[in-house]
Design a protein around this motif. Structure first.
Motif, PDB file in Angstrom:
ATOM      1  N   THR A 162     109.748  62.746 100.504  1.00  0.00           N
ATOM      2  CA  THR A 162     109.385  62.457  99.106  1.00  0.00           C
ATOM      3  C   THR A 162     108.220  63.340  98.665  1.00  0.00           C
ATOM      4  N   ARG A 163     107.260  63.561  99.539  1.00  0.00           N
ATOM      5  CA  ARG A 163     106.129  64.446  99.194  1.00  0.00           C
ATOM      6  C   ARG A 163     106.600  65.875  98.980  1.00  0.00           C
ATOM      7  N   ARG A 164     107.480  66.364  99.859  1.00  0.00           N
ATOM      8  CA  ARG A 164     107.982  67.738  99.759  1.00  0.00           C
ATOM      9  C   ARG A 164     108.725  67.951  98.433  1.00  0.00           C
ATOM     10  N   TRP A 165     109.630  67.020  98.081  1.00  0.00           N
ATOM     11  CA  TRP A 165     110.388  67.173  96.831  1.00  0.00           C
ATOM     12  C   TRP A 165     109.492  66.992  95.603  1.00  0.00           C
ATOM     13  N   SER A 166     108.547  66.084  95.665  1.00  0.00           N
ATOM     14  CA  SER A 166     107.618  65.895  94.544  1.00  0.00           C
ATOM     15  C   SER A 166     106.827  67.165  94.279  1.00  0.00           C
ATOM     16  N   THR A 167     106.355  67.799  95.334  1.00  0.00           N
ATOM     17  CA  THR A 167     105.602  69.050  95.203  1.00  0.00           C
ATOM     18  C   THR A 167     106.499  70.168  94.680  1.00  0.00           C
ATOM     19  N   ALA A 168     107.687  70.286  95.221  1.00  0.00           N
ATOM     20  CA  ALA A 168     108.596  71.375  94.845  1.00  0.00           C
ATOM     21  C   ALA A 168     109.051  71.283  93.397  1.00  0.00           C
ATOM     22  N   LEU A 169     109.302  70.068  92.887  1.00  0.00           N
ATOM     23  CA  LEU A 169     109.845  69.919  91.540  1.00  0.00           C
ATOM     24  C   LEU A 169     108.818  69.473  90.504  1.00  0.00           C
ATOM     25  N   GLY A 170     107.662  69.012  90.940  1.00  0.00           N
ATOM     26  CA  GLY A 170     106.621  68.599  90.008  1.00  0.00           C
ATOM     27  C   GLY A 170     106.874  67.237  89.369  1.00  0.00           C
ATOM     28  N   ILE A 171     107.729  66.425  89.971  1.00  0.00           N
ATOM     29  CA  ILE A 171     107.974  65.057  89.511  1.00  0.00           C
ATOM     30  C   ILE A 171     107.946  64.149  90.736  1.00  0.00           C
ATOM     31  N   ASP A 172     107.667  62.871  90.514  1.00  0.00           N
ATOM     32  CA  ASP A 172     107.597  61.930  91.632  1.00  0.00           C
ATOM     33  C   ASP A 172     108.979  61.646  92.201  1.00  0.00           C
ATOM     34  N   PHE A 173     109.055  61.547  93.519  1.00  0.00           N
ATOM     35  CA  PHE A 173     110.286  61.162  94.206  1.00  0.00           C
ATOM     36  C   PHE A 173     110.035  59.892  95.007  1.00  0.00           C
ATOM     37  N   ARG A 174     111.087  59.076  95.114  1.00  0.00           N
ATOM     38  CA  ARG A 174     111.054  57.814  95.846  1.00  0.00           C
ATOM     39  C   ARG A 174     112.222  57.781  96.818  1.00  0.00           C
ATOM     40  N   GLU A 175     112.124  56.885  97.763  1.00  0.00           N
ATOM     41  CA  GLU A 175     113.217  56.690  98.718  1.00  0.00           C
ATOM     42  C   GLU A 175     113.544  55.202  98.758  1.00  0.00           C
ATOM     43  N   VAL A 176     114.823  54.893  98.696  1.00  0.00           N
ATOM     44  CA  VAL A 176     115.258  53.501  98.719  1.00  0.00           C
ATOM     45  C   VAL A 176     116.334  53.340  99.786  1.00  0.00           C
ATOM     46  N   ARG A 177     116.340  52.176 100.387  1.00  0.00           N
ATOM     47  CA  ARG A 177     117.380  51.827 101.370  1.00  0.00           C
ATOM     48  C   ARG A 177     118.113  50.604 100.838  1.00  0.00           C
ATOM     49  N   MET A 178     119.440  50.729 100.773  1.00  0.00           N
ATOM     50  CA  MET A 178     120.289  49.638 100.306  1.00  0.00           C
ATOM     51  C   MET A 178     121.183  49.236 101.473  1.00  0.00           C
ATOM     52  N   GLU A 179     121.086  47.975 101.866  1.00  0.00           N
ATOM     53  CA  GLU A 179     121.872  47.490 102.994  1.00  0.00           C
ATOM     54  C   GLU A 179     122.929  46.516 102.508  1.00  0.00           C
ATOM     55  N   THR A 180     124.161  46.734 102.981  1.00  0.00           N
ATOM     56  CA  THR A 180     125.266  45.856 102.639  1.00  0.00           C
ATOM     57  C   THR A 180     125.983  45.468 103.931  1.00  0.00           C
ATOM     58  N   ASN A 181     127.018  44.662 103.798  1.00  0.00           N
ATOM     59  CA  ASN A 181     127.767  44.261 104.985  1.00  0.00           C
ATOM     60  C   ASN A 181     128.812  45.302 105.390  1.00  0.00           C
ATOM     61  N   ALA A 182     128.827  46.466 104.742  1.00  0.00           N
ATOM     62  CA  ALA A 182     129.754  47.538 105.119  1.00  0.00           C
ATOM     63  C   ALA A 182     129.055  48.876 105.294  1.00  0.00           C
ATOM     64  N   HIS A 183     128.125  49.192 104.383  1.00  0.00           N
ATOM     65  CA  HIS A 183     127.422  50.476 104.437  1.00  0.00           C
ATOM     66  C   HIS A 183     125.933  50.272 104.220  1.00  0.00           C
ATOM     67  N   ASN A 184     125.165  51.190 104.766  1.00  0.00           N
ATOM     68  CA  ASN A 184     123.744  51.291 104.460  1.00  0.00           C
ATOM     69  C   ASN A 184     123.531  52.636 103.785  1.00  0.00           C
TER      70      ASN A 184
END
Length: 159
Positions: free
Chosen positions: A113-135
């Motif tokens: 997230t830090r690398r992409w925020s620096t490269a593009l000049g906008i904030d980046f986030r990371e999210v994890r979505m867990e389900t009963n079939a895929h994460n």
């Protein structure tokens, strides 16, 4: 988008049905279509919600189904709930949705997230979505949530 607002939107996905996920037809953003329902006594009607993860530079999808269940889930009859044998011990793939459980969470800032925020000049986030079939793990900059009509098709642009 501030952290509190983002976490609130993610919390609202808990225990609802994911009916589709993938990159949009223009390939920049990642969408997760959620069928949201409430107890009928609330009077809140069910809705299809589009969670659009904008500027999604990374999307990882992995199974959450354990190997021993996979081993029992290779039969193509499990692609259709009508033909799935209840005693197969396998995962019925053909239900066409999976439960958002335990749900979605915003992950702490990472090197990516830090690398992409620096490269593009906008904030980046990371999210994890867990389900009963895929994460899913998504690296993105913004989230927009809108209601979509019943029968929404992700690859049709005039909806």
């Amino acid at each position: 988008m501030d952290t509190a607002a983002l976490e609130q939107l993610l919390d609202e996905t808990f225990d609802h049905a994911v009916v589709y996920h993938g990159y949009t037809n223009y390939l920049r953003d990642y969408e997760v279509i959620v069928y949201a329902t409430a107890d009928p006594s609330t009077g809140v009607p069910p809705a299809y919600l589009r969670y659009l993860f904008r500027y999604c530079v990374e999307a990882r999808c992995e199974t959450s189904v354990p190997a021993e269940i996979w081993r029992n889930s290779l039969d193509d009859r499990l692609l259709d709930p009508e033909t799935a044998a209840s005693d197969s011990g396998g995962y019925v793939w053909g239900v066409k949705w999976h439960c958002m459980y335990p749900g979605a969470e915003l992950l702490p800032e990472s090197e990516a997230t830090r690398r992409w925020s620096t490269a593009l000049g906008i904030d980046f986030r990371e999210v994890r979505m867990e389900t009963n079939a895929h994460n899913l793990t998504l690296l993105f900059s913004d989230l927009q949530v809108t209601e979509v009509p019943v029968g929404y098709t992700p690859f049709v642009t005039d909806q």
